[in-house]
Write a protein that holds these residues in place. Structure first.
Motif, mmCIF file in Angstrom:
data_model
loop_
_atom_site.group_PDB
_atom_site.id
_atom_site.type_symbol
_atom_site.label_atom_id
_atom_site.label_comp_id
_atom_site.label_asym_id
_atom_site.label_seq_id
_atom_site.Cartn_x
_atom_site.Cartn_y
_atom_site.Cartn_z
ATOM 1 N N SER A 44 0.863 -1.184 0.000
ATOM 2 C CA SER A 44 0.000 0.000 0.000
ATOM 3 C C SER A 44 0.898 1.231 0.000
ATOM 4 O O SER A 44 1.716 1.401 0.915
ATOM 5 N N ARG A 45 0.775 2.075 -1.037
ATOM 6 C CA ARG A 45 1.621 3.252 -1.184
ATOM 7 C C ARG A 45 0.810 4.528 -1.009
ATOM 8 O O ARG A 45 -0.310 4.636 -1.495
ATOM 9 N N GLY A 46 1.419 5.480 -0.341
ATOM 10 C CA GLY A 46 0.786 6.773 -0.161
ATOM 11 C C GLY A 46 1.242 7.793 -1.183
ATOM 12 O O GLY A 46 1.933 7.476 -2.161
ATOM 13 N N ALA A 47 0.846 9.048 -0.970
ATOM 14 C CA ALA A 47 1.201 10.141 -1.863
ATOM 15 C C ALA A 47 2.734 10.283 -1.945
ATOM 16 O O ALA A 47 3.441 9.904 -1.022
ATOM 17 N N PRO A 48 3.271 10.781 -3.051
ATOM 18 C CA PRO A 48 2.547 11.470 -4.133
ATOM 19 C C PRO A 48 2.020 10.549 -5.228
ATOM 20 O O PRO A 48 1.354 11.003 -6.149
ATOM 21 N N TYR A 49 2.340 9.261 -5.176
ATOM 22 C CA TYR A 49 1.843 8.321 -6.194
ATOM 23 C C TYR A 49 1.131 7.172 -5.481
ATOM 24 O O TYR A 49 1.651 6.061 -5.392
ATOM 25 N N PRO A 50 -0.065 7.435 -4.966
ATOM 26 C CA PRO A 50 -0.746 6.417 -4.154
ATOM 27 C C PRO A 50 -1.180 5.214 -4.986
ATOM 28 O O PRO A 50 -1.577 5.353 -6.143
ATOM 29 N N TYR A 51 -1.086 4.047 -4.361
ATOM 30 C CA TYR A 51 -1.563 2.818 -4.998
ATOM 31 C C TYR A 51 -1.861 1.804 -3.910
ATOM 32 O O TYR A 51 -1.013 1.541 -3.049
ATOM 33 N N ASP A 52 -3.039 1.240 -3.956
ATOM 34 C CA ASP A 52 -3.475 0.225 -2.992
ATOM 35 C C ASP A 52 -3.629 -1.088 -3.754
ATOM 36 O O ASP A 52 -4.609 -1.289 -4.480
ATOM 37 N N GLN A 53 -2.658 -1.982 -3.592
ATOM 38 C CA GLN A 53 -2.655 -3.246 -4.322
ATOM 39 C C GLN A 53 -3.862 -4.109 -3.970
ATOM 40 O O GLN A 53 -4.434 -4.780 -4.841
ATOM 41 N N VAL A 54 -4.272 -4.078 -2.707
ATOM 42 C CA VAL A 54 -5.409 -4.882 -2.273
ATOM 43 C C VAL A 54 -6.695 -4.383 -2.911
ATOM 44 O O VAL A 54 -7.487 -5.167 -3.466
#
Length: 259
Positions: A44-54
């Motif tokens: 799970s990645r936050g800003a500035p390039y957020p991405y939630d794999q789940v």
């Protein structure tokens, strides 16, 4: 009650996740018509390039109920990227719990188990996924972690007669290790039940994404209570040209008589 599920260690979003691994995984899981997916090393990645794999996989697989349990390593708590384990489900959760396990010896090595009770149309189903410590010689750590999570399973009543229970995950252990032998005292090893003489490798150097020079091993497992009929079990997502991860997945189709 019929349930189809896969467990797989995803290796986060490294090694070409956005360049093909994601599509390979989604295509393979759709073909297996899964109801549940247990994941390890999700990101799970936050800003500035957020991405939630789940959340991404939940949406793509049309498995609308999802939970994420972060490992809880100190550097991840204060960073923009967290790793952890997850469960995706076709059916709603009645209970969700993150259980911290005894940490590994090689710091930082925080470990957790995710435990859920699902509201299946034909009754409750209980699922646990985990990812045990990785060093080859950490047999005693993995045994401690397994004893700890099984104590919680007993506290919840998931070992009682009539309870439907599945344990899945990357256990980082071969079949002769004490932690696996402990589990087989209580539960049925789905792959071994269907394939008594096959290796069932899930960590194999035939997979081009395998980088860690550990021996080829079976380290990913599906276990179920002994009342479950193991309709099918197999190692999946093994296409060498387009690997979904550095681990292969394990598929199981379980059936419980209701009533």
């Amino acid at each position: 009650m019929d349930v189809r599920l896969v467990t797989i260690n995803l290796s986060g979003v490294s090694d070409g996740w956005f360049e093909g691994r994601r599509e390979t995984l989604v295509t393979g899981l759709r073909a297996l018509e899964v109801d549940l997916v247990c994941l390890q090393e999700v990101s799970s990645r936050g800003a500035p390039y957020p991405y939630d794999q789940v959340q991404d996989l939940s949406d793509r697989l049309e498995l609308p109920f999802a939970c994420f349990s972060p490992y809880g390593n100190p550097e991840e708590i204060v960073s923009r990227e967290r790793g952890g384990i997850a469960i995706l489900s076709r059916w709603p959760f009645r209970m969700v719990e993150t259980l911290p396990l005894p940490p590994g010896r090689t710091a930082p090595d925080a470990r957790v188990a995710a435990l859920v009770s699902l509201t299946h149309p034909q009754g409750d189903l209980h699922v646990l996924t985990t990812h045990l410590s990785w060093p080859l010689d950490d047999h005693d750590i993995r045994l401690d972690q397994t004893r700890y999570l099984m104590a919680r399973v007993r506290d919840l009543g998931w070992e009682r007669a009539g309870a439907r229970f599945v344990l899945a995950g990357d256990l980082n252990a071969v079949e002769t290790e004490p932690c696996i032998m402990l589990l087989t005292e209580h539960l049925a090893d789905a792959y071994r039940h269907r394939h008594p003489d096959s290796s069932g490798l899930t960590w194999s150097h035939e997979n081009p994404l395998v980088w860690y020079q550990a021996p080829d091993r079976r380290v990913d497992y599906l276990f179920a209570d002994r009342r479950a009929e193991v309709v099918a079990a197999d190692v999946v997502l093994t296409e060498p040209a387009f690997p979904a991860s550095d681990h292969y997945g394990v598929f199981g189709h379980f059936r419980w008589t209701v009533g």
